[in-house]
Design an enzyme around this catalytic site. Structure first.
Site, PDB file in Angstrom:
ATOM      1  N   LYS A   1       0.810  -1.197   0.000  1.00 57.15           N
ATOM      2  CA  LYS A   1       0.000   0.000   0.000  1.00 57.15           C
ATOM      3  C   LYS A   1       0.858   1.269   0.000  1.00 57.15           C
ATOM      4  O   LYS A   1       0.359   2.345  -0.307  1.00 57.15           O
ATOM      5  CB  LYS A   1      -0.886   0.005   1.267  1.00 57.15           C
ATOM      6  CG  LYS A   1      -1.841  -1.162   1.356  1.00 57.15           C
ATOM      7  CD  LYS A   1      -2.691  -1.068   2.620  1.00 57.15           C
ATOM      8  CE  LYS A   1      -2.294  -2.142   3.600  1.00 57.15           C
ATOM      9  NZ  LYS A   1      -3.049  -2.129   4.847  1.00 57.15           N
ATOM     10  N   GLY A   2       2.114   1.133   0.371  1.00 64.19           N
ATOM     11  CA  GLY A   2       2.986   2.299   0.565  1.00 64.19           C
ATOM     12  C   GLY A   2       3.111   3.216  -0.641  1.00 64.19           C
ATOM     13  O   GLY A   2       3.281   4.419  -0.498  1.00 64.19           O
TER      14      GLY A   2
ATOM     15  N   GLU B   1       7.392   2.276  -6.928  1.00 65.60           N
ATOM     16  CA  GLU B   1       7.668   1.826  -5.568  1.00 65.60           C
ATOM     17  C   GLU B   1       7.899   3.028  -4.665  1.00 65.60           C
ATOM     18  O   GLU B   1       8.312   4.094  -5.131  1.00 65.60           O
ATOM     19  CB  GLU B   1       8.902   0.902  -5.647  1.00 65.60           C
ATOM     20  CG  GLU B   1       9.576   0.520  -4.369  1.00 65.60           C
ATOM     21  CD  GLU B   1       8.749  -0.388  -3.488  1.00 65.60           C
ATOM     22  OE1 GLU B   1       7.573  -0.055  -3.226  1.00 65.60           O
ATOM     23  OE2 GLU B   1       9.288  -1.405  -3.025  1.00 65.60           O
ATOM     24  N   ASP B   2       7.606   2.874  -3.376  1.00 68.07           N
ATOM     25  CA  ASP B   2       7.824   3.978  -2.442  1.00 68.07           C
ATOM     26  C   ASP B   2       9.283   4.101  -2.018  1.00 68.07           C
ATOM     27  O   ASP B   2       9.879   5.159  -2.136  1.00 68.07           O
ATOM     28  CB  ASP B   2       6.900   3.856  -1.215  1.00 68.07           C
ATOM     29  CG  ASP B   2       6.936   2.458  -0.591  1.00 68.07           C
ATOM     30  OD1 ASP B   2       7.758   1.628  -1.012  1.00 68.07           O
ATOM     31  OD2 ASP B   2       6.127   2.205   0.314  1.00 68.07           O
TER      32      ASP B   2
ATOM     33  N   ASP C   1      14.831  -0.410   0.160  1.00 65.97           N
ATOM     34  CA  ASP C   1      15.661  -0.581   1.353  1.00 65.97           C
ATOM     35  C   ASP C   1      16.683  -1.675   1.046  1.00 65.97           C
ATOM     36  O   ASP C   1      17.673  -1.423   0.376  1.00 65.97           O
ATOM     37  CB  ASP C   1      14.747  -0.914   2.530  1.00 65.97           C
ATOM     38  CG  ASP C   1      15.479  -0.913   3.862  1.00 65.97           C
ATOM     39  OD1 ASP C   1      16.682  -0.636   3.873  1.00 65.97           O
ATOM     40  OD2 ASP C   1      14.862  -1.205   4.897  1.00 65.97           O
TER      41      ASP C   1
ATOM     42  N   LYS D   1      17.232   4.075   0.124  1.00 64.54           N
ATOM     43  CA  LYS D   1      18.047   4.257   1.330  1.00 64.54           C
ATOM     44  C   LYS D   1      19.493   3.917   1.055  1.00 64.54           C
ATOM     45  O   LYS D   1      19.775   2.949   0.347  1.00 64.54           O
ATOM     46  CB  LYS D   1      17.537   3.341   2.442  1.00 64.54           C
ATOM     47  CG  LYS D   1      16.228   3.769   3.002  1.00 64.54           C
ATOM     48  CD  LYS D   1      15.893   2.963   4.240  1.00 64.54           C
ATOM     49  CE  LYS D   1      14.458   3.158   4.619  1.00 64.54           C
ATOM     50  NZ  LYS D   1      14.078   2.350   5.785  1.00 64.54           N
TER      51      LYS D   1
ATOM     52  N   PHE E   1      14.368   4.743   9.353  1.00 58.79           N
ATOM     53  CA  PHE E   1      12.981   4.399   9.052  1.00 58.79           C
ATOM     54  C   PHE E   1      12.180   5.679   8.884  1.00 58.79           C
ATOM     55  O   PHE E   1      12.251   6.586   9.706  1.00 58.79           O
ATOM     56  CB  PHE E   1      12.371   3.531  10.162  1.00 58.79           C
ATOM     57  CG  PHE E   1      11.137   2.809   9.691  1.00 58.79           C
ATOM     58  CD1 PHE E   1      11.231   1.602   9.013  1.00 58.79           C
ATOM     59  CD2 PHE E   1       9.876   3.360   9.896  1.00 58.79           C
ATOM     60  CE1 PHE E   1      10.102   0.950   8.544  1.00 58.79           C
ATOM     61  CE2 PHE E   1       8.734   2.714   9.428  1.00 58.79           C
ATOM     62  CZ  PHE E   1       8.856   1.508   8.757  1.00 58.79           C
ATOM     63  N   VAL E   2      11.442   5.766   7.790  1.00 61.93           N
ATOM     64  CA  VAL E   2      10.697   6.993   7.499  1.00 61.93           C
ATOM     65  C   VAL E   2       9.193   6.715   7.372  1.00 61.93           C
ATOM     66  O   VAL E   2       8.782   5.597   7.054  1.00 61.93           O
ATOM     67  CB  VAL E   2      11.207   7.671   6.198  1.00 61.93           C
ATOM     68  CG1 VAL E   2      12.622   8.204   6.388  1.00 61.93           C
ATOM     69  CG2 VAL E   2      11.144   6.714   5.004  1.00 61.93           C
TER      70      VAL E   2
ATOM     71  N   ASP F   1       4.158   3.903   6.099  1.00 65.12           N
ATOM     72  CA  ASP F   1       3.558   3.749   7.420  1.00 65.12           C
ATOM     73  C   ASP F   1       4.500   3.140   8.437  1.00 65.12           C
ATOM     74  O   ASP F   1       5.503   2.510   8.097  1.00 65.12           O
ATOM     75  CB  ASP F   1       2.341   2.829   7.319  1.00 65.12           C
ATOM     76  CG  ASP F   1       2.758   1.371   7.111  1.00 65.12           C
ATOM     77  OD1 ASP F   1       3.487   1.109   6.129  1.00 65.12           O
ATOM     78  OD2 ASP F   1       2.399   0.514   7.942  1.00 65.12           O
TER      79      ASP F   1
ATOM     80  N   ARG G   1       0.533   7.337   7.215  1.00 65.33           N
ATOM     81  CA  ARG G   1       0.510   7.362   5.746  1.00 65.33           C
ATOM     82  C   ARG G   1      -0.002   8.697   5.224  1.00 65.33           C
ATOM     83  O   ARG G   1       0.286   9.103   4.110  1.00 65.33           O
ATOM     84  CB  ARG G   1      -0.434   6.271   5.201  1.00 65.33           C
ATOM     85  CG  ARG G   1       0.018   4.852   5.425  1.00 65.33           C
ATOM     86  CD  ARG G   1      -0.866   3.913   4.613  1.00 65.33           C
ATOM     87  NE  ARG G   1      -0.776   2.533   5.052  1.00 65.33           N
ATOM     88  CZ  ARG G   1       0.194   1.691   4.685  1.00 65.33           C
ATOM     89  NH1 ARG G   1       1.145   2.101   3.875  1.00 65.33           N
ATOM     90  NH2 ARG G   1       0.207   0.453   5.110  1.00 65.33           N
TER      91      ARG G   1
HETATM   92  P1  IMP Z   1      13.083  -3.977   1.086  1.00 62.12           P
HETATM   93  O1  IMP Z   1      12.588  -5.303   0.602  1.00 62.12           O
HETATM   94  O2  IMP Z   1      14.034  -4.116   2.258  1.00 62.12           O
HETATM   95  O3  IMP Z   1      13.711  -3.138  -0.024  1.00 62.12           O
HETATM   96  O4  IMP Z   1      11.832  -3.201   1.702  1.00 62.12           O
HETATM   97  C1  IMP Z   1      10.971  -2.571   0.882  1.00 62.12           C
HETATM   98  C2  IMP Z   1       9.602  -2.331   1.469  1.00 62.12           C
HETATM   99  O5  IMP Z   1       9.609  -2.231   2.895  1.00 62.12           O
HETATM  100  C3  IMP Z   1       9.146  -0.977   0.966  1.00 62.12           C
HETATM  101  O6  IMP Z   1       8.453  -1.123  -0.246  1.00 62.12           O
HETATM  102  C4  IMP Z   1       8.289  -0.463   2.083  1.00 62.12           C
HETATM  103  O7  IMP Z   1       6.958  -0.877   1.906  1.00 62.12           O
HETATM  104  C5  IMP Z   1       8.884  -1.092   3.321  1.00 62.12           C
HETATM  105  N1  IMP Z   1       9.824  -0.139   3.942  1.00 62.12           N
HETATM  106  C6  IMP Z   1      11.169  -0.138   3.859  1.00 62.12           C
HETATM  107  N2  IMP Z   1      11.697   0.905   4.517  1.00 62.12           N
HETATM  108  C7  IMP Z   1      10.647   1.589   5.036  1.00 62.12           C
HETATM  109  C8  IMP Z   1      10.547   2.802   5.817  1.00 62.12           C
HETATM  110  O8  IMP Z   1      11.534   3.457   6.193  1.00 62.12           O
HETATM  111  N3  IMP Z   1       9.284   3.192   6.154  1.00 62.12           N
HETATM  112  C9  IMP Z   1       8.168   2.516   5.782  1.00 62.12           C
HETATM  113  N4  IMP Z   1       8.214   1.397   5.028  1.00 62.12           N
HETATM  114  C10 IMP Z   1       9.447   0.925   4.664  1.00 62.12           C
HETATM  115 MG    MG Z   2       6.559  -0.649  -0.659  1.00 62.50          MG
END
Ligand code: IMP
Ligand code: MG
Length: 183
Positions: A46-47, A102-103, A106, A134, A156-157, A163, A169
C-alpha cells in the site's frame, strides 16, 4: 526499549514542496521516455499509492495502472525476510512496457522478488521508478532504479504513503520515525 514509549514523526526529510518538485521531474522524464509506447505502471500497495496518485497527474502520455499487493515487513520496522504476494495484477503484461512504481528501496529484497516474478511474464520492457532509496551498507546487489526520486539516509521513514504499523501514511511530508519517551 523504554516502557510507555511512542513512535512519532520527527525531523522532516522531504517537505511537501520538495516531494512535488521530485514527482514533477519524474513525471516529465517518464513522459518523454515512454512517448509512443505501451506504458503500464505497476504500483506496489500500500505504501506506493500516494506517490502513484501524484505521479500519474504529472504524466502527459497515455498509460494504464495496475496494482500488486505484497508484504515484506509484517509489522513495525523490521524485515520479516519473507515476500508474500497478497494480491496479483489483473493485467497480462506480456509485450508491454512495465514500470514498477515503488515507495522506498531498502534491502531491495521485495523488488528483486517482484522483478523476477514479472520478468517471466515476458514484458517488452521492465523498469523501476522509486521515490526513495536508502543508503545501504552491505555488499548484496540491489535492483537498478531507472527513475529515482531521492537518496535518503538509512533510517525508518513515515508519511506520504509510508507507514509505521499502518500509521502516518496521511502525512503530506516524509519524516524520520523517532521514539518519544512518555512520562
Ligand atoms: P526492502 O525489501 O528491504 O527493499 O523493503 C521494501 C519495502 O519495505 C518498501 O516497499 C516499504 O513498503 C517497506 N519499507 C522499507 N523501509 C521503510 C521505511 O523506512 N518506512 C516505511 N516502510 C518501509
Ligand atoms: Mg513498498
Amino acid at each position: 526499549m523504554v516502557k510507555n514509549d511512542a513512535h512519532e514523526p520527527g525531523d522532516v526529510l522531504l517537505s511537501a514542496e520538495e516531494i512535488a518538485d521530485v514527482v514533477g521531474r519524474l513525471g516529465r522524464e517518464i513522459s518523454s521516455d515512454y512517448h509512443g509506447r505501451d506504458l503500464i505502471l505497476v504500483n506496489l500497495l500500500k505504501g506506493g499509492v500516494v506517490f502513484l496518485a501524484d505521479l500519474i497527474r504529472q504524466l502527459s502520455i497515455p498509460h494504464q495502472i495496475d496494482f500488486l499487493r505484497v508484504s515484506s515487513y509484517e509489522d513495525g520496522t523490521g524485515s520479516s525476510g519473507i515476500v508474500r504476494i497478497i494480491e496479483d495484477l489483473g493485467t497480462n503484461v506480456a509485450g508491454r512496457d512495465v514500470l514498477i512504481v515503488e515507495d522506498v528501496l531498502d534491502s531491495g529484497r521485495t523488488l528483486s522478488y517482484i522483478l523476477d516474478m514479472l520478468r517471466i511474464r515476458s514484458p517488452r520492457s521492465l523498469e523501476v521508478c522509486s521515490l526513495l532509496r536508502k543508503q545501504f551498507v552491505t555488499t548484496s546487489p540491489r535492483p537498478t532504479i531507472r527513475y529515482l526520486g531521492k537518496e535518503i539516509p538509512d533510517v525508518f521513514v513515515v508519511g506520504y504513503g509510508l507507514d509505521y504499523n499502518e500509521r502516518f501514511r496521511n502525512l503530506p511530508y516524509i519524516a524520520k520515525l523517532v521514539i518519544v519517551e512518555k512520562l
